[in-house]
Design a protein around this motif. Structure first.
Motif, PDB file in Angstrom:
ATOM      1  N   ASP A  59       0.974  -1.071  -0.089  1.00  0.00           N
ATOM      2  CA  ASP A  59       0.006  -0.104   0.025  1.00  0.00           C
ATOM      3  C   ASP A  59       0.997   1.262  -0.132  1.00  0.00           C
ATOM      4  N   GLY A  60       1.983   1.152  -0.932  1.00  0.00           N
ATOM      5  CA  GLY A  60       2.717   2.454  -0.996  1.00  0.00           C
ATOM      6  C   GLY A  60       3.500   2.760   0.242  1.00  0.00           C
ATOM      7  N   LEU A  61       3.887   1.927   0.979  1.00  0.00           N
ATOM      8  CA  LEU A  61       4.626   1.737   2.199  1.00  0.00           C
ATOM      9  C   LEU A  61       3.827   2.842   3.354  1.00  0.00           C
ATOM     10  N   SER A  62       2.578   2.839   2.983  1.00  0.00           N
ATOM     11  CA  SER A  62       1.779   4.078   3.945  1.00  0.00           C
ATOM     12  C   SER A  62       1.885   3.500   5.400  1.00  0.00           C
ATOM     13  N   ALA A  73      12.015  -3.940  10.114  1.00  0.00           N
ATOM     14  CA  ALA A  73      10.850  -3.272   9.527  1.00  0.00           C
ATOM     15  C   ALA A  73       9.556  -3.944   9.858  1.00  0.00           C
ATOM     16  N   ALA A  74       8.609  -3.534  10.272  1.00  0.00           N
ATOM     17  CA  ALA A  74       7.026  -3.798  10.170  1.00  0.00           C
ATOM     18  C   ALA A  74       6.333  -3.590   9.056  1.00  0.00           C
ATOM     19  N   VAL A  75       5.805  -4.261   8.096  1.00  0.00           N
ATOM     20  CA  VAL A  75       5.093  -4.027   6.902  1.00  0.00           C
ATOM     21  C   VAL A  75       3.571  -4.370   7.378  1.00  0.00           C
ATOM     22  N   TRP A  76       2.588  -3.358   7.368  1.00  0.00           N
ATOM     23  CA  TRP A  76       1.486  -3.557   7.700  1.00  0.00           C
ATOM     24  C   TRP A  76       0.390  -2.978   6.693  1.00  0.00           C
ATOM     25  N   VAL A  77      -0.942  -3.506   6.284  1.00  0.00           N
ATOM     26  CA  VAL A  77      -1.722  -2.916   5.728  1.00  0.00           C
ATOM     27  C   VAL A  77      -2.891  -2.557   6.490  1.00  0.00           C
ATOM     28  N   GLY A  78      -3.292  -1.210   6.302  1.00  0.00           N
ATOM     29  CA  GLY A  78      -4.256  -0.661   7.211  1.00  0.00           C
ATOM     30  C   GLY A  78      -5.642  -1.210   6.943  1.00  0.00           C
TER      31      GLY A  78
END
Length: 222
Positions: A59-62, A73-78
């Motif tokens: 999601d664009g590193l949002s 790093a923690a890669v989340w999708v809201g």
């Protein structure tokens, strides 16, 4: 006394360094070992795969957090967001093919589809989804994982929504349980030997973790 690690939002310029770090962090992860296979160029496959995920499925590193030295790093999708649109999925295809190879693409796709269907079953309402949490192997044990989880968990608590994740590493279950997650299902992915734990942090549990109850004082205290 050790200081609390400082985290920040990831930037697009971080992607090459993040991809290399995540490839090292997930080098022994059973799921990513299955995805990349045993080819001699496995390390490069992992770096290419992570670069594609960060570019086209974050999601664009949002909602991706890292440290100033990119040690984790923690890669989340809201909630209400999607990791990737149709165009991004096409853009990811070459990296996915390179990661898995043509011969294994169908079985890998089936395994990933199983995880996606389970996610929507266990978390049918809008939720925060932890796509990945990785820390440099030589920096593990410094509290970076917990620090990287905190920003999204704080946002989840503020909005009262659940969080969801998958892990294929048993010792990670304890870390996530300390942050309010509970195992909702254990499974072995179809046609693999990858054992996974699917974990949910309900909104109600998030509230209890965010606001712990005060402990009673000693008997007779005023």
């Amino acid at each position: 006394m050790s200081s609390v690690p400082v985290v920040r939002r990831a930037r697009r310029s971080d992607i090459p360094e993040l991809a290399a770090m995540l490839a090292r962090a997930f080098a022994a992860d059973p799921l990513f070992s299955y995805l990349a296979g045993e080819a001699p160029e496995r390390g490069q496959r992992m770096r290419d795969g992570w670069r594609a995920i960060l570019l086209h499925a974050s999601d664009g590193l949002s909602a991706t957090w890292t440290t100033e030295d990119v040690a984790g790093a923690a890669v989340w999708v809201g909630p209400g967001r999607t990791a990737s649109g149709l165009v991004d999925q096409f853009r990811m295809l070459p990296a996915l093919l390179r990661l898995t190879g043509w011969a294994r693409l169908r079985s890998v796709s089936a395994a990933l589809d199983t995880l996606e269907r389970r996610r929507h079953r266990h978390a049918p309402t809008p939720h925060w989804y932890l796509s990945a949490l990785g820390v440099e192997p030589h920096r593990q044990g410094e509290g970076l994982g917990s620090a990287l989880l905190t920003p999204a968990l704080t946002l989840a608590d503020a909005s009262g929504v659940p969080c969801y994740l998958e892990t294929a590493v048993g010792r990670n279950v304890l870390l996530y349980e300390r942050h309010g997650f509970g195992v909702v299902e254990e499974l072995v992915l179809p046609n693999t030997n990858v054992h996974g734990w699917l974990m949910l942090r309900p909104a109600s549990e998030a509230s209890r973790v965010a606001e712990p109850r005060a402990r009673p004082g000693p008997s007779g205290s005023g």
